[in-house]
Motif scaffolding. Structure first.
Motif, mmCIF file in Angstrom:
data_model
loop_
_atom_site.group_PDB
_atom_site.id
_atom_site.type_symbol
_atom_site.label_atom_id
_atom_site.label_comp_id
_atom_site.label_asym_id
_atom_site.label_seq_id
_atom_site.Cartn_x
_atom_site.Cartn_y
_atom_site.Cartn_z
ATOM 1 N N LEU A 10 0.773 -1.232 0.000
ATOM 2 C CA LEU A 10 0.000 0.000 0.000
ATOM 3 C C LEU A 10 0.808 1.287 0.000
ATOM 4 O O LEU A 10 0.246 2.378 -0.043
ATOM 5 N N THR A 11 2.138 1.191 0.040
ATOM 6 C CA THR A 11 2.961 2.395 0.101
ATOM 7 C C THR A 11 3.051 3.089 -1.265
ATOM 8 O O THR A 11 2.695 2.515 -2.302
ATOM 9 N N SER A 12 3.555 4.310 -1.262
ATOM 10 C CA SER A 12 3.682 5.069 -2.508
ATOM 11 C C SER A 12 4.605 4.365 -3.501
ATOM 12 O O SER A 12 4.337 4.340 -4.711
ATOM 13 N N THR A 13 5.679 3.764 -3.002
ATOM 14 C CA THR A 13 6.609 3.039 -3.877
ATOM 15 C C THR A 13 5.917 1.852 -4.534
ATOM 16 O O THR A 13 6.087 1.604 -5.739
ATOM 17 N N ASP A 14 5.140 1.101 -3.745
ATOM 18 C CA ASP A 14 4.401 -0.046 -4.286
ATOM 19 C C ASP A 14 3.372 0.403 -5.315
ATOM 20 O O ASP A 14 3.212 -0.232 -6.372
ATOM 21 N N MET A 15 2.665 1.471 -5.021
ATOM 22 C CA MET A 15 1.627 1.977 -5.930
ATOM 23 C C MET A 15 2.221 2.444 -7.254
ATOM 24 O O MET A 15 1.663 2.199 -8.320
ATOM 25 N N LYS A 16 3.370 3.103 -7.180
ATOM 26 C CA LYS A 16 4.043 3.571 -8.407
ATOM 27 C C LYS A 16 4.531 2.378 -9.222
ATOM 28 O O LYS A 16 4.406 2.361 -10.462
ATOM 29 N N LYS A 17 5.069 1.372 -8.543
ATOM 30 C CA LYS A 17 5.563 0.175 -9.214
ATOM 31 C C LYS A 17 4.442 -0.551 -9.945
ATOM 32 O O LYS A 17 4.629 -1.085 -11.046
ATOM 33 N N GLN A 18 3.259 -0.571 -9.334
ATOM 34 C CA GLN A 18 2.099 -1.235 -9.938
ATOM 35 C C GLN A 18 1.377 -0.349 -10.960
ATOM 36 O O GLN A 18 0.355 -0.736 -11.518
ATOM 37 N N LYS A 19 1.886 0.884 -11.157
ATOM 38 C CA LYS A 19 1.314 1.855 -12.104
ATOM 39 C C LYS A 19 -0.115 2.256 -11.741
ATOM 40 O O LYS A 19 -0.949 2.522 -12.597
ATOM 41 N N LEU A 20 -0.381 2.299 -10.435
ATOM 42 C CA LEU A 20 -1.684 2.740 -9.953
ATOM 43 C C LEU A 20 -1.685 4.224 -9.600
ATOM 44 O O LEU A 20 -2.749 4.839 -9.490
ATOM 45 N N VAL A 21 -0.495 4.787 -9.414
ATOM 46 C CA VAL A 21 -0.360 6.238 -9.285
ATOM 47 C C VAL A 21 0.702 6.691 -10.272
ATOM 48 O O VAL A 21 1.524 5.893 -10.725
#
Length: 317
Positions: A249-260
């Motif tokens: 759920l972190t910003s790094t994870d979200m960016k990696k998953q291309k959700l942000v």
């Protein structure tokens, strides 16, 4: 300043530094070298702690009582130009959802976001940032108004979730959020979403569909909170740290998953350590996103947005 459990080593060193200064002021003893040593150790300790935060520690930082809330960001971004608008024209005004018109660098925006309280009285007044259906309907009314007058939309997301009470369900909580999602997908003006605190479940998604989704460094964005996930899987909140890691759920994870789309960096220690720098950084990223979107035609804007969300969840083995 309030300290979280993992920040206690920092508190101890800051207390030592304060005592060292007091001794130097109240006596003739030269403590400058001792103070410098403590300052050096303090800086090293801060870097060691904040550069290696776990997912659960970032969740804790996103909830820090000193962290800037939505209205703090709005006041910093718009100054005296912000004009708050009220009501959903159907039931009542929801104090957990704020919105209105404001100017950033001379450009008008419709700004909408969830607002939490900073003490017991204001938290009850704002319903802890958990909006009812009328809050999402107010948000939609303001977005449609912005569309009518060609004004870009900014949403600031900070909620532990939409209000789950019986009266909210009776007034159509699920329908209100679903309606916002579909309407935001086809809104004919640029939408910039910024996760400034907690981004939990449908409560966040109700104002979270945008052309650019920006996420502050120490925030989280997930279908469920770590505590709720832990209580479902293990029947207890004791495994919230493991749940936070598993949820990605972190910003790094979200960016990696291309959700942000982008991560907004925060000062060392979190947004509350240096509010002025935080506000300037958020403004810089918002205006950068707006400049990328402002010259797109309506058809290009909507097509790109629809394509962006259609691709989410696609995986190749």
């Amino acid at each position: 300043m309030e300290y979280l459990d993992f920040e206690l080593p920092i508190k101890e060193l800051e207390d030592q530094l304060d005592k060292c200064f007091i001794i130097g002021q109240e006596s003739n003893v030269d403590v400058s070298n001792t103070c410098k040593q403590i300052e050096k150790k303090l800086e090293e300790t801060k870097k060691k702690i904040y550069k290696n935060l776990t997912a659960w520690q970032r969740v804790q930082l996103s909830r820090h009582p000193n962290r800037p809330y939505t209205m703090d960001h709005i006041k910093a971004l718009c100054g005296d130009t912000f004009l708050e608008l009220f009501g959903d024209r159907g039931f009542k005004d929801d104090k957990a959802m704020v919105g209105g018109l404001g100017k950033i660098e001379g450009q008008s925006f419709m700004i909408i976001g969830q607002q939490k309280g900073f003490n017991t009285k204001t938290r009850q007044f704002r319903n802890f940032g958990m909006a009812n259906p009328e809050g999402y309907r107010k948000a939609l009314r303001l977005m449609k108004m912005a569309e009518k007058f060609g004004i870009p939309v900014i949403t600031l997301i900070d909620t532990p979730g939409a209000y789950p009470g019986l009266e909210a369900e009776e007034r159509g909580q699920g329908e209100a959020i679903a309606r916002n999602i579909i309407e935001m997908c086809r809104l004919k003006v640029p939408i910039i979403c910024v996760i400034v605190g907690e981004g939990a479940s449908g409560g966040a998604l109700g104002i979270g569909v945008g052309d650019r989704v920006l996420m502050m460094e120490n925030t989280w964005y997930s279908v469920i909170s770590p505590e709720s996930c832990s209580s479902i899987l293990w029947k207890s909140w004791e495994h919230k740290e493991a749940a936070a890691e598993a949820l990605k759920l972190t910003s790094t994870d979200m960016k990696k998953q291309k959700l942000v789309d982008e991560i907004i960096p925060e000062p060392l220690g979190g947004a509350h350590y240096d509010r002025e720098t935080t506000f300037k950084t958020v403004e810089k990223y918002i205006m950068k996103a707006y400049k990328e979107l402002k010259d797109l035609s309506t058809s290009e804007l909507v097509a790109q947005r629809m394509d962006k969300y259609s691709k989410m969840g696609e995986f190749k083995e």
